[in-house]
Design a protein around this motif. Structure first.
Motif, PDB file in Angstrom:
ATOM      1  N   THR A 118       6.627   6.723   5.119  1.00 17.39           N
ATOM      2  CA  THR A 118       6.111   5.181   5.311  1.00 17.39           C
ATOM      3  C   THR A 118       4.823   5.191   6.241  1.00 17.39           C
ATOM      4  N   ALA A 119       4.878   5.635   7.383  1.00 18.54           N
ATOM      5  CA  ALA A 119       3.925   5.693   8.569  1.00 18.54           C
ATOM      6  C   ALA A 119       2.659   6.426   7.849  1.00 18.54           C
ATOM      7  N   PHE A 120       2.757   7.466   7.326  1.00 18.13           N
ATOM      8  CA  PHE A 120       1.671   8.268   6.747  1.00 18.13           C
ATOM      9  C   PHE A 120       0.938   7.254   5.637  1.00 18.13           C
ATOM     10  N   MET A 121       1.662   6.726   4.903  1.00 16.59           N
ATOM     11  CA  MET A 121       1.097   5.817   3.889  1.00 16.59           C
ATOM     12  C   MET A 121       0.546   4.622   4.400  1.00 16.59           C
ATOM     13  N   VAL A 122       1.136   3.963   5.269  1.00 16.76           N
ATOM     14  CA  VAL A 122       0.396   2.754   6.166  1.00 16.76           C
ATOM     15  C   VAL A 122      -0.667   3.265   6.751  1.00 16.76           C
ATOM     16  N   ILE A 123      -0.872   4.320   7.589  1.00 15.05           N
ATOM     17  CA  ILE A 123      -2.014   4.898   8.096  1.00 15.05           C
ATOM     18  C   ILE A 123      -3.233   5.207   6.989  1.00 15.05           C
ATOM     19  N   PHE A 124      -2.777   5.876   6.096  1.00 13.04           N
ATOM     20  CA  PHE A 124      -3.790   6.435   5.000  1.00 13.04           C
ATOM     21  C   PHE A 124      -4.399   5.077   4.391  1.00 13.04           C
ATOM     22  N   PHE A 125      -3.683   4.193   3.772  1.00 12.04           N
ATOM     23  CA  PHE A 125      -4.080   2.982   3.186  1.00 12.04           C
ATOM     24  C   PHE A 125      -4.639   2.005   4.130  1.00 12.04           C
ATOM     25  N   GLY A 126      -4.030   2.034   5.195  1.00 12.67           N
ATOM     26  CA  GLY A 126      -4.964   1.131   6.243  1.00 12.67           C
ATOM     27  C   GLY A 126      -6.542   1.597   6.541  1.00 12.67           C
ATOM     28  N   LEU A 172      12.275  -3.240  11.935  1.00  5.34           N
ATOM     29  CA  LEU A 172      11.699  -4.457  11.302  1.00  5.34           C
ATOM     30  C   LEU A 172      10.623  -5.232  12.261  1.00  5.34           C
ATOM     31  N   GLY A 173      10.387  -5.102  13.208  1.00  8.06           N
ATOM     32  CA  GLY A 173       9.721  -5.643  14.231  1.00  8.06           C
ATOM     33  C   GLY A 173       8.193  -5.683  13.830  1.00  8.06           C
ATOM     34  N   PRO A 174       7.867  -4.463  13.327  1.00  5.40           N
ATOM     35  CA  PRO A 174       6.127  -4.352  13.049  1.00  5.40           C
ATOM     36  C   PRO A 174       6.064  -5.278  11.779  1.00  5.40           C
ATOM     37  N   THR A 175       6.727  -5.088  10.819  1.00  6.88           N
ATOM     38  CA  THR A 175       6.352  -6.011   9.516  1.00  6.88           C
ATOM     39  C   THR A 175       6.404  -7.571  10.077  1.00  6.88           C
ATOM     40  N   LEU A 176       7.386  -7.823  11.032  1.00  2.21           N
ATOM     41  CA  LEU A 176       7.402  -9.196  11.189  1.00  2.21           C
ATOM     42  C   LEU A 176       6.069  -9.772  12.080  1.00  2.21           C
ATOM     43  N   ALA A 177       5.787  -8.623  12.910  1.00  5.46           N
ATOM     44  CA  ALA A 177       4.656  -8.848  13.824  1.00  5.46           C
ATOM     45  C   ALA A 177       3.360  -9.042  12.878  1.00  5.46           C
ATOM     46  N   PHE A 178       2.947  -8.050  11.862  1.00  2.00           N
ATOM     47  CA  PHE A 178       2.230  -8.310  11.138  1.00  2.00           C
ATOM     48  C   PHE A 178       1.906  -9.556  10.366  1.00  2.00           C
ATOM     49  N   PHE A 179       3.247 -10.285   9.952  1.00  2.00           N
ATOM     50  CA  PHE A 179       3.361 -11.597   9.186  1.00  2.00           C
ATOM     51  C   PHE A 179       2.813 -12.783  10.353  1.00  2.00           C
ATOM     52  N   LEU A 180       3.364 -12.316  11.429  1.00  2.00           N
ATOM     53  CA  LEU A 180       3.159 -13.518  12.424  1.00  2.00           C
ATOM     54  C   LEU A 180       1.529 -13.434  12.817  1.00  2.00           C
ATOM     55  N   ILE A 181       0.813 -12.223  12.846  1.00  2.00           N
ATOM     56  CA  ILE A 181      -0.453 -11.993  13.188  1.00  2.00           C
ATOM     57  C   ILE A 181      -1.086 -12.651  12.052  1.00  2.00           C
ATOM     58  N   TYR A 182      -0.841 -12.434  10.797  1.00  2.00           N
ATOM     59  CA  TYR A 182      -1.530 -12.781   9.548  1.00  2.00           C
ATOM     60  C   TYR A 182      -1.810 -14.391   9.619  1.00  2.00           C
ATOM     61  N   LEU A 183      -0.350 -14.876   9.912  1.00  2.00           N
ATOM     62  CA  LEU A 183      -0.328 -16.594   9.767  1.00  2.00           C
ATOM     63  C   LEU A 183      -1.387 -17.017  10.840  1.00  2.00           C
ATOM     64  N   ILE A 211      -7.403  -8.254   6.511  1.00  2.61           N
ATOM     65  CA  ILE A 211      -7.474  -6.877   6.995  1.00  2.61           C
ATOM     66  C   ILE A 211      -7.366  -6.613   8.444  1.00  2.61           C
ATOM     67  N   ILE A 212      -7.849  -7.579   9.455  1.00  2.00           N
ATOM     68  CA  ILE A 212      -7.516  -7.387  10.857  1.00  2.00           C
ATOM     69  C   ILE A 212      -6.088  -7.291  10.891  1.00  2.00           C
ATOM     70  N   SER A 213      -5.288  -8.223  10.341  1.00  2.00           N
ATOM     71  CA  SER A 213      -3.951  -8.078  10.465  1.00  2.00           C
ATOM     72  C   SER A 213      -3.350  -6.547  10.122  1.00  2.00           C
ATOM     73  N   ALA A 214      -3.683  -6.200   9.016  1.00  2.00           N
ATOM     74  CA  ALA A 214      -3.472  -5.001   8.722  1.00  2.00           C
ATOM     75  C   ALA A 214      -3.611  -3.896   9.408  1.00  2.00           C
ATOM     76  N   LEU A 215      -4.816  -3.684   9.917  1.00  2.00           N
ATOM     77  CA  LEU A 215      -5.368  -2.775  10.983  1.00  2.00           C
ATOM     78  C   LEU A 215      -4.601  -2.988  12.381  1.00  2.00           C
ATOM     79  N   ILE A 216      -4.159  -3.880  12.836  1.00  3.29           N
ATOM     80  CA  ILE A 216      -3.365  -4.163  13.879  1.00  3.29           C
ATOM     81  C   ILE A 216      -1.925  -3.747  13.693  1.00  3.29           C
ATOM     82  N   PHE A 217      -1.212  -3.883  12.465  1.00  2.00           N
ATOM     83  CA  PHE A 217      -0.138  -3.356  12.188  1.00  2.00           C
ATOM     84  C   PHE A 217       0.026  -1.996  12.177  1.00  2.00           C
ATOM     85  N   VAL A 218      -1.000  -1.122  11.939  1.00  4.69           N
ATOM     86  CA  VAL A 218      -0.877   0.320  12.158  1.00  4.69           C
ATOM     87  C   VAL A 218      -0.533   0.904  13.498  1.00  4.69           C
TER      88      VAL A 218
END
Length: 203
Positions: free
Chosen positions: A76-84, A16-27, A45-52
């Motif tokens: 899920t990892a494949f989808m994140v990389i692909f759509f990222g 769950l940490g990566p998703t929470l990190a994405f949220f905090l970076i986005y904020l 977009i930068i937050s999404a790219l850091i999330f990958v």
């Protein structure tokens, strides 16, 4: 490689940490813009790219510590990389937002295909951890298939009609919480189908 045990708290942090990190970076950077290679990107977009890479590192640690990753985690990892990658290439945040719809939609489709064949693919994944009669698995699978489909539709409606701020909050907290509560309610409600392991007898 055999699966190894891992501290459940650490396992939750890695999952769950990566998703929470994405949220905090986005904020932190949501109102900023960044120029990379002469192209201007929004904070989202930068937050999404850091999330990958954060997600990949967390999954790498989880794999190193347990010796196993679930098919869902790999997908899920494949989808994140692909759509990222699509998000960065086209500089369009819509690709990252629709990822959630596609993941939930694919899960609903897979479970639905199994149901059409009279099988519970969910049983193949969870039977080891949740011994249950076949009827219980079919009920559970039908309900979860509908839930995944509903979440996919909900995500499509939300990202197309609501603000990015609201989508990020719902993606980070609401969707996982809804799915967790749903699974918990189902497991409790299907208790009568659970198979209890026989107690060891003294010889």
């Amino acid at each position: 490689m055999a699966e190894k045990t891992i501290n459940p708290v650490l396992k939750q942090v890695l999952e769950l940490g990566p998703t929470l990190a994405f949220f905090l970076i986005y904020l932190r950077i949501k109102d900023d813009t960044f120029v990379v290679g002469g192209v201007e990107y929004t904070g989202f977009i930068i937050s999404a790219l850091i999330f990958v890479p954060i997600l990949l590192v967390a999954m790498g640690i989880l794999w190193a510590m347990t010796g196993k990753l679930s098919r869902m985690q790999v997908f899920t990892a494949f989808m994140v990389i692909f759509f990222g990658g699509l998000t960065a290439y086209f500089n369009d945040e819509r690709f990252f937002k629709m990822k959630t719809s596609i993941v939930y939609g694919c899960m609903a489709a897979l479970l639905g295909i199994g149901l059409l064949r009279g099988q519970s693919y969910l049983q193949y994944v969870m039977e080891e951890f949740l011994p249950m009669e076949q009827e219980g698995w079919m009920i559970f699978t039908r309900r979860l298939c509908l839930m995944f489909f509903a979440l996919a539709i909900a995500n499509e409606i939300i990202w197309r009609t609501q603000s990015t701020d609201l989508w990020v909050k719902l993606e980070t907290f609401a969707f996982p919480a809804i799915l967790f509560v749903f699974l918990w309610v189902q497991i409790v409600g299907l208790q009568k189908y659970l198979i209890e392991e026989p107690e060891p007898t003294d010889d």
